[in-house]
Design an enzyme around this catalytic site. Sequence first.
Site, PDB file in Angstrom:
ATOM      1  N   ARG A  94       0.865  -1.186   0.000  1.00 47.07           N
ATOM      2  CA  ARG A  94       0.000   0.000   0.000  1.00 47.07           C
ATOM      3  C   ARG A  94       0.893   1.225   0.000  1.00 47.07           C
ATOM      4  O   ARG A  94       1.806   1.315   0.834  1.00 47.07           O
ATOM      5  CB  ARG A  94      -0.882  -0.018   1.247  1.00 47.07           C
ATOM      6  CG  ARG A  94      -1.929   1.077   1.248  1.00 47.07           C
ATOM      7  CD  ARG A  94      -2.634   1.204   2.576  1.00 47.07           C
ATOM      8  NE  ARG A  94      -1.835   1.955   3.534  1.00 47.07           N
ATOM      9  CZ  ARG A  94      -2.303   2.389   4.714  1.00 47.07           C
ATOM     10  NH1 ARG A  94      -3.541   2.110   5.075  1.00 47.07           N
ATOM     11  NH2 ARG A  94      -1.526   3.070   5.537  1.00 47.07           N
TER      12      ARG A  94
ATOM     13  N   TYR B 156      -2.589  11.525   6.292  1.00 47.81           N
ATOM     14  CA  TYR B 156      -2.927  10.174   6.723  1.00 47.81           C
ATOM     15  C   TYR B 156      -1.999   9.128   6.098  1.00 47.81           C
ATOM     16  O   TYR B 156      -1.707   9.173   4.910  1.00 47.81           O
ATOM     17  CB  TYR B 156      -4.369   9.806   6.325  1.00 47.81           C
ATOM     18  CG  TYR B 156      -4.561   8.329   6.383  1.00 47.81           C
ATOM     19  CD1 TYR B 156      -4.675   7.693   7.611  1.00 47.81           C
ATOM     20  CD2 TYR B 156      -4.507   7.540   5.244  1.00 47.81           C
ATOM     21  CE1 TYR B 156      -4.763   6.325   7.684  1.00 47.81           C
ATOM     22  CE2 TYR B 156      -4.587   6.171   5.310  1.00 47.81           C
ATOM     23  CZ  TYR B 156      -4.725   5.563   6.537  1.00 47.81           C
ATOM     24  OH  TYR B 156      -4.780   4.216   6.608  1.00 47.81           O
TER      25      TYR B 156
ATOM     26  N   ASP C 224      -5.053   4.006   0.017  1.00 50.64           N
ATOM     27  CA  ASP C 224      -6.154   4.256   0.947  1.00 50.64           C
ATOM     28  C   ASP C 224      -6.480   5.750   0.935  1.00 50.64           C
ATOM     29  O   ASP C 224      -5.654   6.581   1.321  1.00 50.64           O
ATOM     30  CB  ASP C 224      -5.711   3.825   2.356  1.00 50.64           C
ATOM     31  CG  ASP C 224      -6.849   3.775   3.351  1.00 50.64           C
ATOM     32  OD1 ASP C 224      -7.929   4.322   3.057  1.00 50.64           O
ATOM     33  OD2 ASP C 224      -6.648   3.191   4.436  1.00 50.64           O
TER      34      ASP C 224
ATOM     35  N   HIS D 250      -8.948   6.999   2.645  1.00 50.02           N
ATOM     36  CA  HIS D 250      -9.410   7.249   4.017  1.00 50.02           C
ATOM     37  C   HIS D 250     -10.631   8.162   4.091  1.00 50.02           C
ATOM     38  O   HIS D 250     -10.652   9.134   4.859  1.00 50.02           O
ATOM     39  CB  HIS D 250      -8.250   7.803   4.871  1.00 50.02           C
ATOM     40  CG  HIS D 250      -8.133   7.100   6.181  1.00 50.02           C
ATOM     41  ND1 HIS D 250      -8.442   7.678   7.370  1.00 50.02           N
ATOM     42  CD2 HIS D 250      -7.770   5.837   6.479  1.00 50.02           C
ATOM     43  CE1 HIS D 250      -8.264   6.818   8.344  1.00 50.02           C
ATOM     44  NE2 HIS D 250      -7.858   5.685   7.837  1.00 50.02           N
TER      45      HIS D 250
ATOM     46  N   GLU E 105      -8.960   2.301  -1.735  1.00 51.37           N
ATOM     47  CA  GLU E 105      -9.697   1.961  -0.497  1.00 51.37           C
ATOM     48  C   GLU E 105     -10.415   3.184   0.067  1.00 51.37           C
ATOM     49  O   GLU E 105      -9.872   4.290   0.044  1.00 51.37           O
ATOM     50  CB  GLU E 105      -8.676   1.437   0.520  1.00 51.37           C
ATOM     51  CG  GLU E 105      -9.291   1.110   1.873  1.00 51.37           C
ATOM     52  CD  GLU E 105      -8.229   0.710   2.892  1.00 51.37           C
ATOM     53  OE1 GLU E 105      -7.092   0.359   2.491  1.00 51.37           O
ATOM     54  OE2 GLU E 105      -8.534   0.755   4.089  1.00 51.37           O
TER      55      GLU E 105
ATOM     56  N   GLU F 107     -13.682  -0.995   6.633  1.00 58.14           N
ATOM     57  CA  GLU F 107     -12.993  -1.157   7.925  1.00 58.14           C
ATOM     58  C   GLU F 107     -13.749  -0.496   9.069  1.00 58.14           C
ATOM     59  O   GLU F 107     -13.543  -0.868  10.223  1.00 58.14           O
ATOM     60  CB  GLU F 107     -11.551  -0.631   7.843  1.00 58.14           C
ATOM     61  CG  GLU F 107     -11.467   0.871   7.713  1.00 58.14           C
ATOM     62  CD  GLU F 107     -10.031   1.374   7.599  1.00 58.14           C
ATOM     63  OE1 GLU F 107      -9.234   0.737   6.899  1.00 58.14           O
ATOM     64  OE2 GLU F 107      -9.735   2.402   8.211  1.00 58.14           O
TER      65      GLU F 107
ATOM     66  N   ARG G 225     -13.690  -5.107   3.692  1.00 57.42           N
ATOM     67  CA  ARG G 225     -12.482  -4.814   4.475  1.00 57.42           C
ATOM     68  C   ARG G 225     -12.673  -4.960   5.980  1.00 57.42           C
ATOM     69  O   ARG G 225     -11.814  -4.526   6.751  1.00 57.42           O
ATOM     70  CB  ARG G 225     -12.071  -3.354   4.201  1.00 57.42           C
ATOM     71  CG  ARG G 225     -11.529  -3.104   2.835  1.00 57.42           C
ATOM     72  CD  ARG G 225     -10.052  -3.326   2.777  1.00 57.42           C
ATOM     73  NE  ARG G 225      -9.320  -2.429   3.635  1.00 57.42           N
ATOM     74  CZ  ARG G 225      -8.358  -2.814   4.476  1.00 57.42           C
ATOM     75  NH1 ARG G 225      -8.046  -4.091   4.594  1.00 57.42           N
ATOM     76  NH2 ARG G 225      -7.721  -1.921   5.201  1.00 57.42           N
TER      77      ARG G 225
ATOM     78  N   GLU H 163      -4.384  -7.506   4.938  1.00 53.44           N
ATOM     79  CA  GLU H 163      -3.501  -6.407   5.365  1.00 53.44           C
ATOM     80  C   GLU H 163      -2.686  -6.889   6.560  1.00 53.44           C
ATOM     81  O   GLU H 163      -3.212  -7.484   7.493  1.00 53.44           O
ATOM     82  CB  GLU H 163      -4.345  -5.195   5.769  1.00 53.44           C
ATOM     83  CG  GLU H 163      -3.507  -3.987   6.186  1.00 53.44           C
ATOM     84  CD  GLU H 163      -4.375  -2.813   6.634  1.00 53.44           C
ATOM     85  OE1 GLU H 163      -5.498  -3.048   7.108  1.00 53.44           O
ATOM     86  OE2 GLU H 163      -3.913  -1.666   6.513  1.00 53.44           O
TER      87      GLU H 163
ATOM     88  N   TRP I 205     -11.520  12.018   8.485  1.00 52.49           N
ATOM     89  CA  TRP I 205     -10.182  11.501   8.725  1.00 52.49           C
ATOM     90  C   TRP I 205     -10.074  10.082   8.211  1.00 52.49           C
ATOM     91  O   TRP I 205     -10.939   9.263   8.464  1.00 52.49           O
ATOM     92  CB  TRP I 205      -9.830  11.485  10.226  1.00 52.49           C
ATOM     93  CG  TRP I 205      -8.449  10.961  10.368  1.00 52.49           C
ATOM     94  CD1 TRP I 205      -7.313  11.600  10.016  1.00 52.49           C
ATOM     95  CD2 TRP I 205      -8.065   9.650  10.823  1.00 52.49           C
ATOM     96  NE1 TRP I 205      -6.229  10.783  10.209  1.00 52.49           N
ATOM     97  CE2 TRP I 205      -6.662   9.573  10.696  1.00 52.49           C
ATOM     98  CE3 TRP I 205      -8.764   8.542  11.302  1.00 52.49           C
ATOM     99  CZ2 TRP I 205      -5.939   8.431  11.050  1.00 52.49           C
ATOM    100  CZ3 TRP I 205      -8.068   7.415  11.660  1.00 52.49           C
ATOM    101  CH2 TRP I 205      -6.664   7.369  11.534  1.00 52.49           C
TER     102      TRP I 205
HETATM  103  C1  GCO Z   1      -5.983   0.751   7.265  1.00 52.60           C
HETATM  104  C2  GCO Z   1      -6.640   1.757   8.112  1.00 52.60           C
HETATM  105  C3  GCO Z   1      -5.974   2.080   9.412  1.00 52.60           C
HETATM  106  C4  GCO Z   1      -6.919   2.889  10.276  1.00 52.60           C
HETATM  107  C5  GCO Z   1      -6.691   2.593  11.715  1.00 52.60           C
HETATM  108  C6  GCO Z   1      -7.645   3.338  12.628  1.00 52.60           C
HETATM  109  O1  GCO Z   1      -6.356   0.663   6.121  1.00 52.60           O
HETATM  110  O2  GCO Z   1      -5.142   0.030   7.778  1.00 52.60           O
HETATM  111  O3  GCO Z   1      -7.102   2.847   7.390  1.00 52.60           O
HETATM  112  O4  GCO Z   1      -4.736   2.684   9.240  1.00 52.60           O
HETATM  113  O5  GCO Z   1      -6.787   4.250  10.052  1.00 52.60           O
HETATM  114  O6  GCO Z   1      -6.825   1.230  11.892  1.00 52.60           O
HETATM  115  O7  GCO Z   1      -7.528   2.851  13.918  1.00 52.60           O
HETATM  116 MG    MG Z   2      -7.916   1.884   5.601  1.00 52.71          MG
END
Ligand code: GCO
Ligand code: MG
Length: 404
Positions: free
Chosen positions: A147, A159, A212, A214, A238, A264, A285, A341, A404
């Site tokens: 990634r 991020y 990602d 995010h 992602e 996630e 995810r 991951e 975020w």
């Molecule tokens: C990922 C995620 C993490 C989250 C984190 C929050 O794809 O691994 O985006 O980095 O931000 O798990 O607690």
């Molecule tokens: Mg993520």
Amino acid sequence: MKIVDARVIVTCPGRNFVTLKVTTDEGLTGLGDATLNGREQAVVGYLAEHVAPLLIGLDPHRIEDTWQYLYRGAYWRRGPVTMAAIAAVDVALWDVKAKAAGLPLYQLLGGASRERIRAYGHADGRDVPELLDAVRARLDQGYRAVRIQTGVPGLKAVYGVHDTTADGSAVPHQQARPLVEDWDTDAYLRHLPGVFEAVRAEFGPELPLLHDAHHRLTPIQAARLGRDLEPYRPFWLEDCTPAENQEALRLVRRHTTTPLAVGEVFNTVHDYQTLITEQLIDYVRSAVTHFGGVTPLRKLSDFAAQHQIKTAIHGPEDISPVGTAAALHLDLAVHNFGIQEYAGHSPLAGEVFPHAYTFADGHLHPGDAPGLGVELDEALAAAHPYRPAYLPVNRLRDGTVHDW
Ligand code: GCO
Ligand code: MG
């Protein structure tokens, strides 16, 4: 068999982990991960005050019934705190059941569907040269999928480019207040295609590259990005939009063939209803830890499989080795596994949670110890007590709070 004890253990071997430990009258123990990054104590309270007392006297073999009892019985359904607590119980009971059977958990889930589990690692850099070095370091560690995240010119903290600030100093995980990151979507959209171009130029066309976003984009911005990345064939994009608005993904999908991964922050299968039935995504995810455990994640995998959607279980550092092991047993067993991951853990976390799972040549395996194959060194855990910590927050250049 009956449950005679259920205890919550919080430890911070570098970062906070919340673990449920269940003990039976036959002396078998089971572990479950209940870590909710930045909100750990909320789950501790939910588990210790409202769930653990209900477990005493239950037959640990009745996993489905216990899951339904905790989910439906509470009346207040869903949400990350509730589902992390239920996940910890579910995983601890699967651990007990598999230990009672003398088998690694994956054998109870149907047995191995593959020999090993392909993992992806994280590479990030404040700029492109730093990112290229980070990718090289992951390849040297054996990873065969990476990634990629970079800083964006003009922004100081972005991020995924964690652990450093603009001046290069380390950002501690444990802070009294959240770190504030800054964000400019236009600058990001201009910058990212060039990053992919540079990584492809350096490492060739075959390396699976993931990214990602995010949750930071609107649907039309995500559509633009998906299209702009197409020449570089990303493995996936992602969390391109905040996906609690499932319908938004229709618009993204209409414009791009870049594969999409989502989930996630989801807690139940209902969060995926439209995404799966309309085939708006390619990978689910969710983490075992935030989705209510192995039981519902198995059901999600089967639902996704009917629509040719694959699994890609969330595996950042804030999922404990217990949650990681649970994911690996599922990964090995389900037919529609996609990728796992694997951010790994600190050596100290590995000592607090001795485990049977292994990582070699970019692939994971849960090992063949009975149960999950993870134990908890309680004395060492106690020597590293909880430390308050927050996830960052994100603001636009004018100060507006952003996703975020
Ligand atoms: C990922 C995620 C993490 C989250 C984190 C929050 O794809 O691994 O985006 O980095 O931000 O798990 O607690
Ligand atoms: Mg993520």
